[in-house]
Structures are given as structure tokens and as C-alpha cells.
Scaffold this active site. Structure first.
Site, PDB file in Angstrom:
ATOM      1  N   PHE A   1       0.878  -1.176   0.000  1.00 29.69           N
ATOM      2  CA  PHE A   1       0.000   0.000   0.000  1.00 29.69           C
ATOM      3  C   PHE A   1       0.913   1.223   0.000  1.00 29.69           C
ATOM      4  O   PHE A   1       1.640   1.452   0.979  1.00 29.69           O
ATOM      5  CB  PHE A   1      -0.845  -0.070   1.280  1.00 29.69           C
ATOM      6  CG  PHE A   1      -1.773   1.075   1.555  1.00 29.69           C
ATOM      7  CD1 PHE A   1      -3.024   1.132   0.962  1.00 29.69           C
ATOM      8  CD2 PHE A   1      -1.427   2.074   2.462  1.00 29.69           C
ATOM      9  CE1 PHE A   1      -3.911   2.155   1.266  1.00 29.69           C
ATOM     10  CE2 PHE A   1      -2.305   3.107   2.770  1.00 29.69           C
ATOM     11  CZ  PHE A   1      -3.552   3.144   2.164  1.00 29.69           C
TER      12      PHE A   1
ATOM     13  N   TRP B   1       8.377   4.718   3.212  1.00 24.58           N
ATOM     14  CA  TRP B   1       7.881   3.891   4.321  1.00 24.58           C
ATOM     15  C   TRP B   1       6.932   2.812   3.794  1.00 24.58           C
ATOM     16  O   TRP B   1       5.943   2.500   4.451  1.00 24.58           O
ATOM     17  CB  TRP B   1       7.128   4.719   5.396  1.00 24.58           C
ATOM     18  CG  TRP B   1       7.770   5.985   5.822  1.00 24.58           C
ATOM     19  CD1 TRP B   1       7.235   7.229   5.761  1.00 24.58           C
ATOM     20  CD2 TRP B   1       9.068   6.133   6.412  1.00 24.58           C
ATOM     21  NE1 TRP B   1       8.121   8.150   6.243  1.00 24.58           N
ATOM     22  CE2 TRP B   1       9.253   7.498   6.651  1.00 24.58           C
ATOM     23  CE3 TRP B   1      10.089   5.239   6.738  1.00 24.58           C
ATOM     24  CZ2 TRP B   1      10.417   8.000   7.213  1.00 24.58           C
ATOM     25  CZ3 TRP B   1      11.249   5.742   7.287  1.00 24.58           C
ATOM     26  CH2 TRP B   1      11.388   7.100   7.523  1.00 24.58           C
TER      27      TRP B   1
ATOM     28  N   GLU C   1      -0.503   4.351  10.170  1.00 27.15           N
ATOM     29  CA  GLU C   1      -1.963   4.381   9.991  1.00 27.15           C
ATOM     30  C   GLU C   1      -2.604   5.440  10.888  1.00 27.15           C
ATOM     31  O   GLU C   1      -3.650   5.228  11.487  1.00 27.15           O
ATOM     32  CB  GLU C   1      -2.564   2.984  10.190  1.00 27.15           C
ATOM     33  CG  GLU C   1      -2.100   2.039   9.092  1.00 27.15           C
ATOM     34  CD  GLU C   1      -2.834   0.718   9.040  1.00 27.15           C
ATOM     35  OE1 GLU C   1      -4.042   0.692   9.291  1.00 27.15           O
ATOM     36  OE2 GLU C   1      -2.168  -0.277   8.733  1.00 27.15           O
TER      37      GLU C   1
HETATM   38  C1  LIG Z   1       7.110   0.823  10.234  1.00 27.60           C
HETATM   39  C2  LIG Z   1       6.292   1.694   9.341  1.00 27.60           C
HETATM   40  C3  LIG Z   1       5.567   1.139   8.296  1.00 27.60           C
HETATM   41  C4  LIG Z   1       4.841   1.942   7.425  1.00 27.60           C
HETATM   42  N1  LIG Z   1       4.182   1.379   6.364  1.00 27.60           N
HETATM   43  C5  LIG Z   1       3.563   2.181   5.465  1.00 27.60           C
HETATM   44  C6  LIG Z   1       2.968   1.628   4.290  1.00 27.60           C
HETATM   45  O1  LIG Z   1       2.978   0.415   4.075  1.00 27.60           O
HETATM   46  N2  LIG Z   1       2.404   2.472   3.394  1.00 27.60           N
HETATM   47  C7  LIG Z   1       2.370   3.813   3.576  1.00 27.60           C
HETATM   48  O2  LIG Z   1       1.851   4.510   2.724  1.00 27.60           O
HETATM   49  N3  LIG Z   1       2.924   4.381   4.690  1.00 27.60           N
HETATM   50  C8  LIG Z   1       3.508   3.590   5.624  1.00 27.60           C
HETATM   51  N4  LIG Z   1       4.094   4.143   6.746  1.00 27.60           N
HETATM   52  C9  LIG Z   1       4.095   5.594   6.896  1.00 27.60           C
HETATM   53  C10 LIG Z   1       3.242   6.088   8.039  1.00 27.60           C
HETATM   54  O3  LIG Z   1       1.888   6.028   7.711  1.00 27.60           O
HETATM   55  C11 LIG Z   1       3.741   7.505   8.372  1.00 27.60           C
HETATM   56  O4  LIG Z   1       5.012   7.351   8.989  1.00 27.60           O
HETATM   57  C12 LIG Z   1       2.788   8.258   9.268  1.00 27.60           C
HETATM   58  O5  LIG Z   1       1.631   8.614   8.563  1.00 27.60           O
HETATM   59  C13 LIG Z   1       3.446   9.524   9.829  1.00 27.60           C
HETATM   60  O6  LIG Z   1       3.981  10.278   8.804  1.00 27.60           O
HETATM   61  P1  LIG Z   1       5.487  10.811   8.914  1.00 27.60           P
HETATM   62  O7  LIG Z   1       6.368   9.673   9.242  1.00 27.60           O
HETATM   63  O8  LIG Z   1       5.787  11.618   7.705  1.00 27.60           O
HETATM   64  O9  LIG Z   1       5.467  11.742  10.191  1.00 27.60           O
HETATM   65  P2  LIG Z   1       4.957  13.260  10.230  1.00 27.60           P
HETATM   66  O10 LIG Z   1       3.742  13.431   9.420  1.00 27.60           O
HETATM   67  O11 LIG Z   1       6.134  14.131   9.964  1.00 27.60           O
HETATM   68  O12 LIG Z   1       4.554  13.376  11.772  1.00 27.60           O
HETATM   69  C14 LIG Z   1       5.566  13.347  12.798  1.00 27.60           C
HETATM   70  C15 LIG Z   1       4.865  13.325  14.133  1.00 27.60           C
HETATM   71  O13 LIG Z   1       4.118  14.509  14.277  1.00 27.60           O
HETATM   72  C16 LIG Z   1       3.028  14.266  15.162  1.00 27.60           C
HETATM   73  N5  LIG Z   1       1.826  14.812  14.526  1.00 27.60           N
HETATM   74  C17 LIG Z   1       1.298  14.498  13.325  1.00 27.60           C
HETATM   75  N6  LIG Z   1       0.201  15.237  13.088  1.00 27.60           N
HETATM   76  C18 LIG Z   1       0.047  16.062  14.163  1.00 27.60           C
HETATM   77  C19 LIG Z   1      -0.875  17.085  14.512  1.00 27.60           C
HETATM   78  N7  LIG Z   1      -1.884  17.417  13.679  1.00 27.60           N
HETATM   79  N8  LIG Z   1      -0.709  17.727  15.716  1.00 27.60           N
HETATM   80  C20 LIG Z   1       0.293  17.401  16.542  1.00 27.60           C
HETATM   81  N9  LIG Z   1       1.202  16.444  16.264  1.00 27.60           N
HETATM   82  C21 LIG Z   1       1.079  15.785  15.101  1.00 27.60           C
HETATM   83  C22 LIG Z   1       2.959  12.759  15.394  1.00 27.60           C
HETATM   84  O14 LIG Z   1       3.513  12.434  16.665  1.00 27.60           O
HETATM   85  C23 LIG Z   1       3.838  12.196  14.314  1.00 27.60           C
HETATM   86  O15 LIG Z   1       4.460  10.978  14.700  1.00 27.60           O
HETATM   87  C24 LIG Z   1       4.806   3.337   7.641  1.00 27.60           C
HETATM   88  C25 LIG Z   1       5.513   3.889   8.707  1.00 27.60           C
HETATM   89  C26 LIG Z   1       6.240   3.090   9.554  1.00 27.60           C
HETATM   90  C27 LIG Z   1       6.998   3.726  10.691  1.00 27.60           C
END
Ligand SMILES: Cc1cc2nc3c(=O)[nH]c(=O)nc-3n(C[C@H](O)[C@H](O)[C@H](O)COP(=O)(O)OP(=O)(O)OC[C@H]3O[C@@H](n4cnc5c(N)ncnc54)[C@H](O)[C@@H]3O)c2cc1C
Length: 391
Positions: A129, A162, A367
Site C-alpha cells: 500500500f 515507508w 496508519e
Molecule cells: C514501520 C512503518 C511502516 C509503514 N508502512 C507504510 C505503508 O505500508 N504504506 C504507507 O503509505 N505508509 C507507511 N508508513 C508511513 C506512516 O503512515 C507515516 O510514517 C505516518 O503517517 C506519519 O507520517 P510521517 O512519518 O511523515 O510523520 P509526520 O507526518 O512528519 O509526523 C511526525 C509526528 O508529528 C506528530 N503529529 C502528526 N500530526 C500532528 C498534529 N496534527 N498535531 C500534533 N502532532 C502531530 C505525530 O507524533 C507524528 O508521529 C509506515 C511507517 C512506519 C513507521
């Protein structure tokens, strides 16, 4: 694993039968942690889960190898809870077959379903995905990856990161901007076979709890319009509907980890001799055990309420967010407390509590991170408040 919650009114007898059968199968087939390459281990688990029939629950449509015509949330939750209790990678392999093919189950044409779902259900094709990007994770509607129309085809250009199963998947469901409208309303979903020219695995990413994960690059990657899932511009809704099916199951996986941690904590506390008694004889330990058990039951009640409500056809936006937040945050605390009971042994590489300590962490991020779940819950509460007549 203790299965006494199967007597709760959320479940039907078929759910109890399913969970008991999986419990027996998992005891016989999982948990062999002999040093194995993670990609190979994951491929083997997908094949095993398919051959045993468990993956049929991860896809919809009996005509396409599914166990039922819609995905039964209670079933996938019980399956993930049980798999996670025994083997985190088996839970991952199961979950990704569902998440990776979920958009096809929900919005695919009969031809797309026939081409992909039976192989996913049989464990013969690995699904992924691809939604997140380096600059668009939580704020996923800001994605930059584009799919530009070119006659009967689309040309995909950009990156995804990711991406679980990245590097071993046979196909990726990719969400890209097709430009019908700004923001979330200009995104479409595509099935991209792994061997499509222009799709590259740009980077493999190593994790604290290893599973296959990659950054993908699309460079004029040509995909037929017939590989688009659903109408152009409707891809964001499809991504959210897919996540909506599987979000509650993330809570269930966390629950499986937490139950395993409590079992490990109880085992150590009742056998570790110290100060002329066992660790479990001290009230400080008993308070911790009580807290762990209560956290687990609270998470289980929230998880299976959301699953039951969804299976009855009700919206579960708030309930699923509560379940995911409570179960993943709670499991982190339960696992930490269990590890503490193991003392120095708890931080030895490869012991179950150390493994769980690493396994749980990503569930609080993917998620929808916990903060995103908080916003969802609060938004729902405030919407209800605004809809109430003034007092
Ligand atoms: C092991 C793993 C597997 C994954 N597998 C998939 C996959 O198969 N497919 C896919 O598409 N994606 C996947 N992901 C991606 C995952 O969905 C994203 O890491 C997640 O959506 C967070 O996005 P980001 O890492 O860019 O963090 P950012 O969007 O930069 O967020 C960083 C942090 O900010 C904080 N935050 C976010 N929004 C807010 C808010 N509105 N107010 C205050 N704080 C906030 C949260 O603590 C968050 O952890 C995976 C991630 C991991 C770690």
C-alpha cells in the site's frame, strides 16, 4: 493465549472457532526465530498463511478467494491479535496482504479483483500500500507524486516512502495526484505491478523491528488506465476507506503484543526469587500487574466495540480512533512494565520482552499517529456538540 474474551457479546460462535483454530495453528507453525533473512521469512509466512486459509479473511469476495463478501472486522482483529501474540512478522505479513489489496477489495473492477485477489488470498502474490511520501505523511492529502494522463495510459512520476513490503511485493497500490481538483479531491489509485518499467526500489530502510520496507521512485512509470482503481479523483476516499477497515486491526495487533507481555511479566514475577520471596509477592509488583491487566481489558473492549459496530454497518470513525490510540499507547506501557520485571534479562537482544519493546513502537505512528487519532476523536466530539441545540 488466554481466549476468555471470546465469551464477550461482541462475538458469534464462528469467531470463537476461528480464534481457537488459529491459536492451535500458530502454536504449531510460528515463533521459529532461527536466523533468517527478513525478506525470505516474510515470503515464507505469506505462503504459509495463504496455504492455511487465514489470508482469505484479508480480502473481500468469495468469488475471489475471500472468506466472505465483505471483510469481517472482528475476524481480522482476532486473527491479528492471535498472530501478534505469537509472532510479530506473521501479523505483519497478514496485515499487509489486507491493507495492500484493500483498495481492490473495496473499489476494484471484477477484472482487477479476479487478477489480484485470489493470488493475495492464496499467499501467491505479495501486496503493498503506497500512500506516504517523504514530505507527506500525516498530512497525506498534500502528496506530490503525480500520474499524468498520456492517451490510454498514465505516467507516474515521484516518490513514495515507508512502504511496507517494498522490495518484495508483487504489486503496489499507489496513490498519486491526477489533478481533477486541488488537494484530496485530485488523487487516484493505481495497481502497479512490481516489474513495471520506471518503478524502482530507491532505498531499503532498516527498522528497529525489521520488516521489508522501502522508498519507491517512479520515473515516467507507464500504467494502463485500466489499472486505475475506481473513478479518477476518488483515490483519497478509497485510501481512507481502506484505512478505515484496517485501523481497528492495528489496535488488535497491539493487544496481542500486550497480552504476550503480561504473560511474560507474570511468568517472571512468579518465579524470580529475591529478598526471601518472589517478585510477585511485593505489592508494588501487584499494582503493576493490576494496571497491566486493566489496560489490556480496556483496550480489548474498545477494539472489539469498534470491530462489532463496524460489522453492523455503523460508522466507527471515533470508535476506531479511540481503539487504536488506547491499545497502542497502552501496549507500550504494558510492555515496558513487563520488561522492567525481567530486569537485566529484559534488555538482552532477542528475549521476548525486548522483541516486543521494539515491535510495538511503530504502531503508535503508522496508519495515523496517536496525535492524529486525538484530533479525530476531538473533531467528532466537537461536531456533536455543535449539532446539539443550545441550552
Ligand atoms: C514501520 C512503518 C511502516 C509503514 N508502512 C507504510 C505503508 O505500508 N504504506 C504507507 O503509505 N505508509 C507507511 N508508513 C508511513 C506512516 O503512515 C507515516 O510514517 C505516518 O503517517 C506519519 O507520517 P510521517 O512519518 O511523515 O510523520 P509526520 O507526518 O512528519 O509526523 C511526525 C509526528 O508529528 C506528530 N503529529 C502528526 N500530526 C500532528 C498534529 N496534527 N498535531 C500534533 N502532532 C502531530 C505525530 O507524533 C507524528 O508521529 C509506515 C511507517 C512506519 C513507521
Amino acid at each position: 493465549m488466554n481466549l476468555e474474551h471470546l465469551a464477550w457479546p461482541f462475538f458469534e460462535s464462528r469467531h470463537a472457532a476461528l480464534a481457537r483454530a488459529l491459536q492451535d495453528w500458530a502454536q504449531a507453525h510460528l515463533g521459529d526465530h532461527a536466523a533468517q533473512d527478513v525478506d525470505d521469512h516474510c515470503r515464507t509466512l505469506v505462503r504459509q498463511l495463504g496455504a492455511a486459509g487465514w489470508l482469505a479473511h484479508a480480502v473481500a469476495g468469495q468469488a475471489y478467494g475471500g472468506a466472505a463478501d465483505t471483510i469481517d472486522t472482528r475476524s481480522i482483529c482476532l486473527l491479528r491479535e492471535t498472530l501478534a501474540h505469537h509472532d510479530a512478522l506473521a501479523d505483519f505479513a497478514f496485515a499487509m496482504q489486507g491493507l495492500g489489496s484493500g483498495a481492490i477489495s473495496l473499489g476494484g473492477t471484477p477484472e482487477q479483483k479476479a487478477a489480484y485477489l485470489p493470488r493475495v488470498a492464496a499467499g501467491q502474490a505479495i501486496a503493498a500500500f503506497a500512500l506516504s511520501e517523504p514530505d507527506s505523511g500525516s498530512d497525506v492529502a498534500s502528496m506530490a507524486c503525480e500520474a499524468l494522463r498520456d492517451g490510454d495510459d498514465y505516467l507516474l512520476q515521484g516518490q513514495k516512502t515507508w512502504i511496507s513490503n517494498g522490495g518484495i511485493a508483487d504489486f503496489y497500490v499507489v496513490f498519486a495526484r491526477t489533478g481533477e481538483a486541488p488537494g484530496a479531491r485530485g488523487i487516484s489509485a493505481f495497481i502497479v505491478d512490481a516489474d513495471t518499467p520506471g518503478l524502482q526500489i530507491a532505498e531499503r530502510i532498516a527498522l528497529i523491528a525489521p520488516h521489508p520496507l522501502a522508498r519507491l521512485r517512479f520515473d515516467r512509470c507507464r500504467v494502463k488506465a485500466s489499472q486505475r482503481i475506481g473513478p479518477a479523483g476518488e483515490g483519497f476516499k478509497l485510501a481512507m476507506r481502506t484505512l478505515d477497515v484496517f485501523r481497528t486491526s492495528v489496535a488488535a495487533a497491539a493487544l496481542g503484543f500486550a497480552r504476550r507481555a503480561l504473560a511474560e511479566g507474570l511468568q517472571r514475577a512468579t518465579t524470580r526469587q529475591m529478598f526471601g520471596s518472589t517478585l510477585a509477592d511485593f505489592q508494588i509488583t501487584q499494582a503493576k500487574l493490576a494496571q497491566m491487566a486493566t489496560t489490556i481489558d480496556s483496550a480489548a473492549l474498545l477494539t472489539y466495540r469498534a470491530a462489532w459496530q463496524r460489522d453492523r454497518g455503523h460508522g466507527v470513525t471515533r470508535e476506531a480512533a479511540m481503539a487504536k490510540m488506547a491499545a497502542t499507547e497502552g501496549a507500550q506501557q504494558v510492555i515496558d512494565a513487563a520488561l522492567q520485571m525481567w530486569g537485566g534479562l529484559g534488555v538482552v537482544s532477542g528475549v521476548p520482552v525486548e522483541q516486543l519493546y521494539r515491535d510495538i513502537r511503530a504502531l503508535r505512528i503508522y496508519e495515523g499517529a496517536t496525535e492524529v487519532q486525538q484530533l479525530i476523536i476531538a473533531r467528532e466530539l466537537l461536531r456533536e456538540q455543535q449539532a446539539r441545540p443550545p441550552r
